[in-house]
Design a protein around this motif. Sequence first.
Motif, short mmCIF file in Angstrom:
data_model
loop_
_atom_site.label_atom_id
_atom_site.label_comp_id
_atom_site.label_asym_id
_atom_site.label_seq_id
_atom_site.Cartn_x
_atom_site.Cartn_y
_atom_site.Cartn_z
N GLY A 70 -27.71 -16.47 92.98
CA GLY A 70 -27.26 -17.62 93.59
C GLY A 70 -28.02 -18.66 93.50
N ARG A 71 -27.65 -19.78 93.98
CA ARG A 71 -28.48 -20.96 94.03
C ARG A 71 -28.64 -21.72 95.44
NH1 ARG A 71 -23.86 -23.02 90.88
NH2 ARG A 71 -22.97 -24.77 92.22
N GLY A 72 -29.43 -22.80 95.29
CA GLY A 72 -29.58 -23.32 96.79
C GLY A 72 -29.91 -22.60 97.83
N LYS A 73 -29.20 -22.91 98.97
CA LYS A 73 -29.58 -22.08 100.04
C LYS A 73 -29.12 -20.62 99.93
CE LYS A 73 -25.43 -23.42 103.05
NZ LYS A 73 -24.61 -23.42 102.03
N ASP A 74 -28.17 -20.18 99.13
CA ASP A 74 -27.73 -19.11 98.87
C ASP A 74 -28.62 -17.95 98.16
OD1 ASP A 74 -25.65 -19.61 100.65
OD2 ASP A 74 -24.30 -20.22 98.81
N ARG A 75 -29.64 -18.69 97.40
CA ARG A 75 -30.38 -18.05 96.41
C ARG A 75 -31.36 -16.82 97.03
NH1 ARG A 75 -35.71 -19.18 93.76
NH2 ARG A 75 -35.36 -18.74 91.38
N GLU A 82 -32.10 -22.72 85.40
CA GLU A 82 -33.16 -23.26 86.26
C GLU A 82 -34.13 -24.08 85.72
OE1 GLU A 82 -34.83 -20.04 88.76
OE2 GLU A 82 -33.23 -19.74 90.01
N ARG A 126 -37.95 -20.65 111.61
CA ARG A 126 -36.63 -19.78 111.07
C ARG A 126 -37.41 -18.48 110.98
NH1 ARG A 126 -34.70 -23.92 106.59
NH2 ARG A 126 -33.58 -25.49 108.08
N GLY A 130 -20.80 -25.24 86.03
CA GLY A 130 -20.54 -26.42 86.80
C GLY A 130 -21.68 -26.29 87.90
N ALA A 131 -22.94 -26.08 87.40
CA ALA A 131 -23.98 -26.59 88.40
C ALA A 131 -24.46 -27.88 88.46
CB ALA A 131 -24.97 -25.39 88.34
N PHE A 132 -24.80 -28.77 89.36
CA PHE A 132 -25.20 -30.09 89.20
C PHE A 132 -26.40 -29.95 88.46
CE2 PHE A 132 -27.89 -33.37 91.08
CZ PHE A 132 -27.28 -34.50 90.50
N ARG A 186 -35.95 -26.78 97.85
CA ARG A 186 -35.03 -25.92 98.87
C ARG A 186 -35.02 -25.97 100.15
NH1 ARG A 186 -36.88 -21.07 97.36
NH2 ARG A 186 -37.77 -20.70 99.50
N ALA A 207 -43.33 -22.12 91.84
CA ALA A 207 -42.44 -22.14 92.93
C ALA A 207 -42.88 -22.59 94.12
CB ALA A 207 -41.81 -20.95 92.87
N GLN A 260 -39.15 -16.62 98.80
CA GLN A 260 -38.70 -16.81 97.21
C GLN A 260 -39.98 -17.35 96.42
OE1 GLN A 260 -34.87 -18.57 96.65
NE2 GLN A 260 -33.97 -17.68 98.73
N GLN A 301 -28.28 -29.76 99.15
CA GLN A 301 -28.86 -28.42 99.74
C GLN A 301 -28.21 -27.24 98.62
OE1 GLN A 301 -29.36 -26.81 103.83
NE2 GLN A 301 -27.15 -26.25 103.40
N ASP A 302 -26.82 -27.61 98.60
CA ASP A 302 -26.10 -26.24 98.03
C ASP A 302 -26.39 -26.36 96.35
OD1 ASP A 302 -24.71 -25.94 100.38
OD2 ASP A 302 -23.04 -27.08 99.88
N GLU A 303 -26.61 -27.50 95.86
CA GLU A 303 -26.72 -27.74 94.51
C GLU A 303 -28.19 -27.58 93.82
OE1 GLU A 303 -24.24 -27.50 92.26
OE2 GLU A 303 -22.93 -27.57 93.60
N SER A 304 -29.18 -27.52 94.73
CA SER A 304 -30.42 -27.46 94.48
C SER A 304 -30.61 -25.73 93.83
CB SER A 304 -31.63 -27.44 95.51
OG SER A 304 -32.38 -26.61 95.46
N CYS A 305 -31.36 -25.64 92.81
CA CYS A 305 -31.39 -24.41 92.18
C CYS A 305 -32.20 -23.54 93.19
CB CYS A 305 -32.16 -24.37 90.71
SG CYS A 305 -34.04 -24.40 90.87
N GLY A 306 -32.91 -24.07 93.98
CA GLY A 306 -33.62 -23.08 95.01
C GLY A 306 -35.13 -22.64 94.48
N LYS A 307 -35.41 -22.84 93.37
CA LYS A 307 -36.78 -22.30 92.88
C LYS A 307 -37.97 -22.71 93.75
CE LYS A 307 -38.82 -21.82 88.40
NZ LYS A 307 -38.68 -22.09 86.82
N SER A 362 -33.13 -28.97 103.03
CA SER A 362 -32.60 -28.38 104.30
C SER A 362 -33.24 -28.63 105.55
CB SER A 362 -32.38 -26.63 104.06
OG SER A 362 -33.60 -26.25 104.74
N LYS A 416 -26.16 -32.56 102.18
CA LYS A 416 -25.57 -31.18 102.15
C LYS A 416 -25.13 -30.78 100.60
CE LYS A 416 -22.57 -28.23 104.42
NZ LYS A 416 -22.32 -27.81 103.16
#
Lengths: 229, 616
Positions: A149-154, B320, A122, B300-302, B481, A47, A128, B470-476, B485, B467
Amino acid sequence: MQQQVTLTIDGSTIRAARGTSVLEAALGYGICIPHLCHVPGLKDTGACRLCIVENVQNGRSRVTTSCTLTVQEGMVIRTNTENIKRLRRNIAELIVAEAPNSRAVQDMAVRCGVREVRYPFRRENCIQCGRCVRYCTEMWRANALGFIGRGKDRKVDFAFGNRRDICKKCQSCVIYCPMSVTPCGGPMKPGEEKLCGKCESVELMAENAYGACVHCELGKGFQCSRHAM
Amino acid sequence: MARLEKPEDLENLRDSLREENRGFRLRIIIPNGTCCRASGSQAVIDAVKAEISKQGLEKEVFLHITGCHGFCQQEPNILFEPGNIAYCRVKPGDAKEIVEKTVGNGEVIERLLYVDPLTGERIRREGDIPFYKAQDRQLLTNNKLVDPLAIEDYIAIGGYGALAKVLEGMGPEEVIREIKASGLRGRGGAGFPTGRKWEEAREAPGDEKYVICNADEGDPGAYMDRCLLESNPHAILEGMMIGAWAAGAGMGYVYVRHEYPLAVQHTRNAVMQARALGLLGENILGSNFSFDIEIARGGGAFVCGESTALMASVEGKVGEPRPKDIHTVKEGLWNKPTVLNNVETWANVPSIILNGSDWFASKGTRGSKGTKIFALTGKIRNTGLVEVAMGTTIHDIVHNIGGASDGRAVKAIQTGGPSGGCLPASQFGLPVDFDSLYDAGSMMGSGGMVVMDEKTCMVDVAKYFLKFLQDESCGKCIPCRVGVSRMLEIVTDITEGRGTRAQIDLLKELAETIGQTALCGLGKTAPNPVLSTLRYFGDEYLAHVDEKRCPAGVCRPLIRYAIDPEKCNGCGVCVRSCPHEAISGQKKEVHAIDPEECRKCGICAAECKFDAIMVN
Ligand SMILES: Cc1cc2nc3c(=O)[nH]c(=O)nc-3n(C[C@H](O)[C@H](O)[C@H](O)COP(=O)(O)O)c2cc1C
Ligand code: FES
């Protein structure tokens, strides 16, 4: 099957047990590859991306994380090329700009060569790394924490955002959280965040001992695997 | 229909189905895919059906409801075979006239024909419409021949013949050799050679293996896979069966996003029909090959289009990605060897087996064979699904098929969705294939193509994709992530007039870092929209940064609306249309915009008949 493999890390020949990761093999020989999300004994997820190395195959080198890379016979790994140092510094800069209020993150940034932060700070209180989530699920099998959640909301949260009752109150999530150690002077005031790590000893050590683990004080704050073992 | 016990049963069934179809004198084909329904095809179908029964023509004519043919802009349309007469933008009210004249007397209704916007000419035959004429439709052509809900239609056009051929006399190695020789490369984006993937999975140790069809299709603007799955699901199932035979898999999954309800429904129906005929299940067509397919619906996640995330999602875990140091052909679904291919890749398989690898390899360029479907959208006249041979130039696609739009010059084309990039008009001579697009800094991707003109700001385009990512990244992982951004933060600064040159350098450095260090393909390719616009449209970035000006007039903080005194004749339309009361002026006198009050909504510019509103 042979139980040990031989590989080269930064020119040194190393033997490691089959199945271990390059990061663990390197740490075992005192070669320091900076790492943040890796916790000994837990599954590695790759990660934080700080533990990146170059894996040289057929003359081509591929950047990959050493914690998720399993040792193979004849592997050639470079942990400290100019490219790796630059990439690692950029990642550390991203992390410290995200969460300046952690001594561990600040130390790590200095260790990775960050000297200036080019982004507005920030004040996130979680980067995470997933240490807490993995400790909770893998070590204690409590499954109290997870990512939502995913992306910026994770974010890390209890199941459904409210099932605190599943928690076994072992406190591992706090112990293993790199955010739980504040900078020496306490949390920074909003708008006054800065890169600290100006302690001279730390800076000197980080510059000179690049690449070698000297059991430094840096990792203490966040249970660097040298200190956790 | 009875279960097919051997290949001859399939032959016999095909012959009898063809015989049945000969009984009709006319086929009225009305496409009814998702896009067609959005423009009202269902009402047209109902009206035509009612009219046919009213006039007692059910025995003579066959109303064939199919999937979308591709010319989505002109829907709902009707096609008559034989004759190839095509009507466009049909309304339910036209049904009576159509059935009376065209169906009854063979008369052509001129007003419903397609009008060529360039010549003003009415075109009778579908095949003569420039949009279709310039294409090479190998896969899409079947869309008008089959009702997606009827396995009979697919069998009648030769469907499952490739499966029978394989089971009758082609060993797995021979199938793999054939696919390798055809040069088929994955249509999902990366263009990995399909035969090699199958071979690696075949050679991977283990008895339990899987094949998966990737119908996640998350790129904005792309809908090729939806259309294929909706219109001709059996072709994809047949492809998967052949792939499973070659790779030694006993189970397959179709991973389809739940935003595609029609595709889910049609695929599910197709699987059930194939099972009923014994084309799925134990001992298919009397051979020792057993295989079944299940449908896995995605949220429906990219990112779930990425192979490891997709497999995690099929397993019921969080979608993920995981590090791919061990490939999924060795350790994929449930850690078993797995072949994952795109919908279009699978759809190409049956025809390669039937027509031979030479036939397939005869189309395309050296490195990329066959045809490719693109979803052509943006600032052009003809939008829709376009199938061309690999190596067709971008110019041909944009101008000959798309009929680039009126007046404003086409500036760029975006290919490959969020992983791809923007190519300027100066690069339109490039042949469309995997390697030349990659070398030019973009990507084939799964096939989205968005055409942009002078009124598109390239910095704004980059911002849009950041944009999205940023919303569709899994964020891991951190680079994706946090890095994306931060890139969005910088690009937003640039579009809002706070940008500096140092930030552009930082943007480049960040893009490179993310590209090299992110965990999965989403992050690794995330910087592409920024890098390609920086490469080809660097002057636009500089105009934003140095002159605080948006050349395309899109970025609101950087533009000002003003009235051209030469052109304004004081008609007052803008005064009345402005919702913010920012425009004043007496009748017949030149009006003025109060910059303090103006919210830059652009309504006045759209309303003014004299082009008197200037944006700068
Ligand atoms: C972020 C991301 C999204 C993807 N989305 C899709 C998709 O929607 N459909 C698809 O077929 N492949 C998609 N891919 C590519 C797949 O990972 C995989 O390479 C492909 O399905 C393999 O099939 P192919 O060899 O037939 O192309 C995506 C990859 C990434 C990194
Ligand atoms: S320690 Fe390897 S990615 Fe974090």
